[in-house]
Design an enzyme around this catalytic site. Structure first.
Site, mmCIF file in Angstrom:
data_model
loop_
_atom_site.group_PDB
_atom_site.id
_atom_site.type_symbol
_atom_site.label_atom_id
_atom_site.label_comp_id
_atom_site.label_asym_id
_atom_site.label_seq_id
_atom_site.Cartn_x
_atom_site.Cartn_y
_atom_site.Cartn_z
ATOM 1 N N GLN A 224 -2.730 9.930 30.063
ATOM 2 C CA GLN A 224 -1.603 9.000 30.056
ATOM 3 C C GLN A 224 -1.117 8.778 31.485
ATOM 4 O OE1 GLN A 224 1.225 10.175 26.561
ATOM 5 N NE2 GLN A 224 0.089 11.994 27.139
ATOM 6 N N ASN A 225 -1.704 9.515 32.422
ATOM 7 C CA ASN A 225 -1.258 9.391 33.813
ATOM 8 C C ASN A 225 -1.821 8.126 34.447
ATOM 9 O OD1 ASN A 225 0.002 11.777 33.430
ATOM 10 N ND2 ASN A 225 -1.523 13.017 34.499
ATOM 11 N N VAL A 226 -1.040 7.575 35.348
ATOM 12 C CA VAL A 226 -1.450 6.335 36.010
ATOM 13 C C VAL A 226 -1.697 6.577 37.502
ATOM 14 C CG1 VAL A 226 -0.280 4.826 34.355
ATOM 15 C CG2 VAL A 226 1.003 5.689 36.315
ATOM 16 N N ASP A 227 -1.795 7.867 37.887
ATOM 17 C CA ASP A 227 -1.883 8.212 39.310
ATOM 18 C C ASP A 227 -3.301 8.253 39.862
ATOM 19 O OD1 ASP A 227 -2.875 10.696 38.336
ATOM 20 O OD2 ASP A 227 -0.852 11.552 38.312
ATOM 21 N N GLY B 136 -0.001 19.236 29.323
ATOM 22 C CA GLY B 136 1.048 18.635 30.143
ATOM 23 C C GLY B 136 1.608 17.336 29.602
ATOM 24 N N ALA C 258 -0.633 23.900 34.055
ATOM 25 C CA ALA C 258 -1.990 23.432 33.751
ATOM 26 C C ALA C 258 -3.073 24.243 34.472
ATOM 27 C CB ALA C 258 -2.113 21.952 34.101
ATOM 28 N N PRO D 31 4.036 24.728 29.790
ATOM 29 C CA PRO D 31 4.947 25.865 29.971
ATOM 30 C C PRO D 31 6.024 25.940 28.884
ATOM 31 C CG PRO D 31 5.082 24.346 31.853
ATOM 32 C CD PRO D 31 4.047 23.800 30.919
ATOM 33 N N TYR E 53 6.745 0.116 42.511
ATOM 34 C CA TYR E 53 5.350 0.543 42.352
ATOM 35 C C TYR E 53 4.682 0.810 43.694
ATOM 36 C CZ TYR E 53 5.058 0.358 37.353
ATOM 37 O OH TYR E 53 5.233 0.660 36.031
ATOM 38 N N HIS F 23 -2.926 4.431 29.965
ATOM 39 C CA HIS F 23 -1.765 3.671 30.444
ATOM 40 C C HIS F 23 -2.033 2.927 31.748
ATOM 41 C CE1 HIS F 23 1.139 6.376 27.884
ATOM 42 N NE2 HIS F 23 0.373 5.598 27.156
HETATM 43 P P1 NAD Z 1 6.396 13.676 30.074
HETATM 44 O O1 NAD Z 1 7.135 13.591 31.372
HETATM 45 O O2 NAD Z 1 7.035 13.158 28.854
HETATM 46 O O3 NAD Z 1 6.031 15.213 29.779
HETATM 47 C C1 NAD Z 1 5.507 16.054 30.757
HETATM 48 C C2 NAD Z 1 5.169 17.391 30.101
HETATM 49 O O4 NAD Z 1 4.528 18.198 31.080
HETATM 50 C C3 NAD Z 1 6.370 18.174 29.594
HETATM 51 O O5 NAD Z 1 6.111 18.580 28.275
HETATM 52 C C4 NAD Z 1 6.443 19.380 30.536
HETATM 53 O O6 NAD Z 1 6.866 20.560 29.881
HETATM 54 C C5 NAD Z 1 5.001 19.523 30.968
HETATM 55 N N1 NAD Z 1 4.794 20.155 32.274
HETATM 56 C C6 NAD Z 1 5.604 20.174 33.354
HETATM 57 N N2 NAD Z 1 5.015 20.813 34.379
HETATM 58 C C7 NAD Z 1 3.800 21.198 33.931
HETATM 59 C C8 NAD Z 1 2.707 21.883 34.529
HETATM 60 N N3 NAD Z 1 2.732 22.292 35.805
HETATM 61 N N4 NAD Z 1 1.596 22.113 33.778
HETATM 62 C C9 NAD Z 1 1.543 21.694 32.485
HETATM 63 N N5 NAD Z 1 2.539 21.038 31.873
HETATM 64 C C10 NAD Z 1 3.644 20.796 32.587
HETATM 65 O O7 NAD Z 1 4.994 13.006 30.351
HETATM 66 P P2 NAD Z 1 3.951 12.307 29.369
HETATM 67 O O8 NAD Z 1 3.839 13.096 28.105
HETATM 68 O O9 NAD Z 1 2.755 12.065 30.184
HETATM 69 O O10 NAD Z 1 4.602 10.901 28.962
HETATM 70 C C11 NAD Z 1 5.413 10.166 29.808
HETATM 71 C C12 NAD Z 1 4.940 8.777 30.215
HETATM 72 O O11 NAD Z 1 5.222 8.601 31.604
HETATM 73 C C13 NAD Z 1 3.491 8.487 30.079
HETATM 74 O O12 NAD Z 1 3.401 7.273 29.446
HETATM 75 C C14 NAD Z 1 2.914 8.376 31.494
HETATM 76 O O13 NAD Z 1 2.058 7.256 31.605
HETATM 77 C C15 NAD Z 1 4.097 8.153 32.372
HETATM 78 N N6 NAD Z 1 4.085 8.919 33.666
HETATM 79 C C16 NAD Z 1 2.930 9.125 34.395
HETATM 80 C C17 NAD Z 1 2.941 9.892 35.575
HETATM 81 C C18 NAD Z 1 1.673 10.116 36.374
HETATM 82 O O14 NAD Z 1 0.798 9.267 36.377
HETATM 83 N N7 NAD Z 1 1.526 11.256 37.061
HETATM 84 C C19 NAD Z 1 4.144 10.439 36.022
HETATM 85 C C20 NAD Z 1 5.303 10.199 35.266
HETATM 86 C C21 NAD Z 1 5.249 9.444 34.084
#
Ligand code: NAD
Ligand code: ZN
Length: 248
Positions: free
Chosen positions: A101-104, A192, A236, A219, A66, A123
């Site tokens: 759902q992002n944690v960033d 996304g 996005a 996409p 982390y 999340h």
């Molecule tokens: P996921 O990885 O399952 O899905 C990501 C989706 O984003 C895919 O459908 C993909 O086609 C799409 N994608 C890829 N590039 C894109 C773009 N430029 N614009 C739009 N869409 C795009 O992610 P999820 O559905 O968020 O679920 C996964 C789990 O992992 C969640 O619980 C999340 O909390 C966690 N997670 C979070 C982060 C973060 O905080 N950034 C990163 C990785 C995983």
């Protein structure tokens, strides 16, 4: 439905509910879970690091992972997609709700939740930690001054990453607020996310059941694409620009 209709629905909507996933942060250079497993970490599955069992067995290892992700998100910048969501929030005011759902923490850094509407992090947020003893939540120190694990400013107890791990429940109030917002939305935007992680993935279905227009920005096709009223097959930033009638 055509793009022009989707645009009009979004423009005229009083209540807009948005769900975002890892794809929104892809253009900021933050990898999805699986892409993040490179080098030393390639030996581990995310489930073996982001779970209560993993933390119980080896808290130092989990914290090391982390701390690395924390360093990465601190260096990253919000992108055009995050910015357009803040703009949409400014336009809709308290009719805007964003569940991520992002944690960033990138939505917060782009101004979401502070432009008249509401942001919930379903999340959690990996830039913060939570006390294992008293539940106190605090920001992590700057990455250069951070040696995990952090200790609680209130009681001195050990703190854990403030994220929802595999097998854990989502924060109840955040989830309830999201369910209410999606149930009352005129337009639901799903951006996304692969739509495999529940209960977040069920939010769009709830909006549709109540007669909302559901629009996906991704996409590629996802698990929940079949439910959508309309889909923008793009990243996005460009997809949102198209929906808001703007050039990126
Ligand atoms: P996921 O990885 O399952 O899905 C990501 C989706 O984003 C895919 O459908 C993909 O086609 C799409 N994608 C890829 N590039 C894109 C773009 N430029 N614009 C739009 N869409 C795009 O992610 P999820 O559905 O968020 O679920 C996964 C789990 O992992 C969640 O619980 C999340 O909390 C966690 N997670 C979070 C982060 C973060 O905080 N950034 C990163 C990785 C995983
Ligand atoms: Zn404490």
């Amino acid at each position: 439905m055509k793009l022009a209709d989707a645009r009009a629905a979004l423009r005229e909507a009083r209540h807009v509910a948005v769900l975002t996933g890892a794809g929104v942060s892809a253009e900021s250079g933050i990898p999805t879970f699986r892409d993040a497993q490179t080098g030393h970490w390639a030996r581990f599955r995310p489930e073996d690091l982001a779970s209560p069992g993993a933390y119980f067995r080896d808290p130092a290892l989990v914290w090391e992972w982390y701390a690395g992700r924390y360093r990465d998100v601190t260096r990253a910048q919000p992108n055009g997609g995050h910015a357009l969501l803040t703009q949409l929030e400014r336009e809709k005011g308290d009719g805007f709700f964003l569940a991520t759902q992002n944690v960033d923490g990138l939505h917060t850094r782009a101004g979401s939740g502070a432009a008249g509407g509401q942001l919930v992090e379903l999340h959690g947020n990996l830039t913060t930690a939570r006390c294992e003893v008293c539940d106190w939540t605090a920001d992590l120190p700057a990455p250069d001054h951070f040696t995990p694990p952090p200790s609680c400013p209130d009681c001195g107890g050990r703190m854990r990453p403030n994220v929802v791990w595999f097998g854990e429940d989502l924060p109840e109030t955040a989830l309830a607020a999201a369910a209410t917002a999606f149930a009352g939305a005129d337009v639901a935007l799903i951006i996304g996310t692969s739509g495999v992680v529940y209960p977040a993935a069920g939010l769009a279905a709830e909006a549709l059941r109540r007669g909302a227009v559901a629009i996906e920005v991704n996409p590629v096709e996802t698990n929940i694409s079949w439910q959508m009223t309309f889909a923008v097959r793009d990243v996005a930033s460009r997809g949102l620009a198209a929906l808001l009638g703007q050039e990126p």
